[in-house]
Design an enzyme around this catalytic site. Sequence first.
Site, PDB file in Angstrom:
ATOM      1  N   LYS A 143       0.603   4.651   1.379  1.00 26.45           N
ATOM      2  CA  LYS A 143      -0.176   5.209   2.493  1.00 26.45           C
ATOM      3  C   LYS A 143       0.648   6.325   3.125  1.00 26.45           C
ATOM      4  CE  LYS A 143      -2.492   3.434   6.713  1.00 26.45           C
ATOM      5  NZ  LYS A 143      -2.691   2.236   7.566  1.00 26.45           N
ATOM      6  N   LYS A 192      -8.067   2.320  -2.980  1.00 25.62           N
ATOM      7  CA  LYS A 192      -8.498   2.115  -1.602  1.00 25.62           C
ATOM      8  C   LYS A 192      -9.079   3.428  -1.115  1.00 25.62           C
ATOM      9  CE  LYS A 192      -7.424  -0.953   2.010  1.00 25.62           C
ATOM     10  NZ  LYS A 192      -7.237  -0.213   3.247  1.00 25.62           N
ATOM     11  N   GLU A 217     -14.589  -5.559   2.166  1.00 25.77           N
ATOM     12  CA  GLU A 217     -13.931  -5.602   3.479  1.00 25.77           C
ATOM     13  C   GLU A 217     -14.918  -5.844   4.620  1.00 25.77           C
ATOM     14  OE1 GLU A 217     -10.726  -2.699   4.478  1.00 25.77           O
ATOM     15  OE2 GLU A 217     -12.169  -2.089   6.006  1.00 25.77           O
ATOM     16  N   GLU A 257       0.808  -1.231   0.000  1.00 26.66           N
ATOM     17  CA  GLU A 257       0.000   0.000   0.000  1.00 26.66           C
ATOM     18  C   GLU A 257       0.842   1.283   0.000  1.00 26.66           C
ATOM     19  OE1 GLU A 257      -4.000   0.009   1.557  1.00 26.66           O
ATOM     20  OE2 GLU A 257      -3.159   1.068   3.288  1.00 26.66           O
ATOM     21  N   ASN A 282     -10.313  -7.123   7.911  1.00 27.95           N
ATOM     22  CA  ASN A 282      -9.447  -6.061   8.434  1.00 27.95           C
ATOM     23  C   ASN A 282      -9.281  -6.214   9.941  1.00 27.95           C
ATOM     24  OD1 ASN A 282      -8.011  -3.701   8.934  1.00 27.95           O
ATOM     25  ND2 ASN A 282      -9.151  -2.547   7.387  1.00 27.95           N
ATOM     26  N   GLU A 284      -5.949  -8.021   6.149  1.00 27.24           N
ATOM     27  CA  GLU A 284      -5.608  -6.598   6.061  1.00 27.24           C
ATOM     28  C   GLU A 284      -5.199  -6.045   7.414  1.00 27.24           C
ATOM     29  OE1 GLU A 284      -9.379  -5.740   3.063  1.00 27.24           O
ATOM     30  OE2 GLU A 284      -8.742  -4.188   4.462  1.00 27.24           O
ATOM     31  N   SER A 285      -4.162  -5.246   7.397  1.00 24.53           N
ATOM     32  CA  SER A 285      -3.709  -4.418   8.538  1.00 24.53           C
ATOM     33  C   SER A 285      -2.911  -5.169   9.596  1.00 24.53           C
ATOM     34  CB  SER A 285      -4.891  -3.745   9.251  1.00 24.53           C
ATOM     35  OG  SER A 285      -5.564  -2.868   8.410  1.00 24.53           O
TER      36      SER A 285
HETATM   37  O1  LIG Z   1      -4.973   2.962   9.051  1.00 30.73           O
HETATM   38  C1  LIG Z   1      -5.833   3.529   9.756  1.00 30.73           C
HETATM   39  O2  LIG Z   1      -5.562   4.158  10.815  1.00 30.73           O
HETATM   40  C2  LIG Z   1      -7.280   3.527   9.351  1.00 30.73           C
HETATM   41  C3  LIG Z   1      -8.194   4.203  10.120  1.00 30.73           C
HETATM   42  C4  LIG Z   1      -9.527   4.244   9.757  1.00 30.73           C
HETATM   43  C5  LIG Z   1      -9.943   3.634   8.587  1.00 30.73           C
HETATM   44  C6  LIG Z   1      -9.030   2.942   7.813  1.00 30.73           C
HETATM   45  C7  LIG Z   1      -7.698   2.880   8.172  1.00 30.73           C
HETATM   46  N1  LIG Z   1      -6.769   2.222   7.405  1.00 30.73           N
HETATM   47  C8  LIG Z   1      -7.073   1.620   6.162  1.00 30.73           C
HETATM   48  C9  LIG Z   1      -6.528   0.270   6.068  1.00 30.73           C
HETATM   49  O3  LIG Z   1      -7.290  -0.655   6.033  1.00 30.73           O
HETATM   50  C10 LIG Z   1      -5.046   0.089   6.070  1.00 30.73           C
HETATM   51  O4  LIG Z   1      -4.449   1.166   5.410  1.00 30.73           O
HETATM   52  C11 LIG Z   1      -4.518  -1.179   5.429  1.00 30.73           C
HETATM   53  O5  LIG Z   1      -5.203  -2.319   5.829  1.00 30.73           O
HETATM   54  C12 LIG Z   1      -3.024  -1.330   5.809  1.00 30.73           C
HETATM   55  O6  LIG Z   1      -2.892  -1.354   7.210  1.00 30.73           O
HETATM   56  P1  LIG Z   1      -1.470  -1.243   7.923  1.00 30.73           P
HETATM   57  O7  LIG Z   1      -0.556  -2.265   7.298  1.00 30.73           O
HETATM   58  O8  LIG Z   1      -1.729  -1.548   9.354  1.00 30.73           O
HETATM   59  O9  LIG Z   1      -0.972   0.133   7.681  1.00 30.73           O
END
Ligand SMILES: O=C(O)c1ccccc1NCC(=O)[C@H](O)[C@H](O)COP(=O)(O)O
Length: 267
Positions: free
Chosen positions: A57, A117, A166, A55, A187, A217-218
């Site tokens: 970001k 996204k 999602e 991503e 997520n 995810e995340s």
């Molecule tokens: O990343 C956040 O804080 C967030 C807050 C509110 C809504 C969505 C958010 N993130 C979007 C995502 O789902 C993430 O960018 C994506 O899954 C990657 O996550 P990470 O690897 O933990 O940065």
Amino acid sequence: MSVLDEIVEGVRADLAVRRKRVPEAVLRERAAAAGPPVDCVELLRAGPGPALIAEVKRASPSKGALARIGAPADLAAEYTAGGAAAVSVLTEQRCFGGSLDDLDAVRARVTAPVLRKDFVVGAYQLWEARAHGADLALLMVSVLAQPLLADLVALATEIGLTPLVEAHDEAEAERAVAAGARVVGINARNLRTLEVHRQTFARVAPHLPDGIVKVAESGVRGPFDVAGYATSGADAVLVGEALVRSPDPRATVAAFLAASRPAVVGG
Ligand SMILES: O=C(O)c1ccccc1NCC(=O)[C@H](O)[C@H](O)COP(=O)(O)O
């Protein structure tokens, strides 16, 4: 009002401005002229281990500014050179610092599929995604009422986008499947509290039918988390923060993939 509600309110306000500037009819023409999209369903489960969706970001509501990304296209190229199967581009501006310009730049650089996204609330944003060359678009069960979710899954598919739907829990996963999703993201980040619970994937994924592509995810901090998601049956893993903060995103992608590949005996 929850963080998610605030984000969506901002998205709707920005959308109203864009709608006036670029009518949907224009987007439809541009979408028709965009290069052919890739069907990502098979690509994401091609194996041997999980595919990595890397991503772009810049910032997030949970962490604030994450990285200065001067050239998102260069970052995306590093991701794919490291082995990423697809690139996710956050296009929401107010909380994530993203834009459609980022999507354009990444699309122009990489041949790998690109995920738009964002917090999609209606058909306009899907046409926008396709007009800007995306192959996949995120649809969030938590943001969309069931009839609209089903309509948007159908529209996305019809116009050549693979919808990544999602979910955050078992009930949302069930709604994603009922809406016609073939690719479901689970997520780990609770979008109301912003807490990350990595075990969410292992709990929810078994409720998805065979044949559904499962994306974790995340919350990936290092190779061990990717390996954990792989062990729990993820077909793909979506990673943002750990990659944009890495001094060497190409090597980090490669290391994440190596951690989740089955060992090659005698290789
Ligand atoms: O990343 C956040 O804080 C967030 C807050 C509110 C809504 C969505 C958010 N993130 C979007 C995502 O789902 C993430 O960018 C994506 O899954 C990657 O996550 P990470 O690897 O933990 O940065």
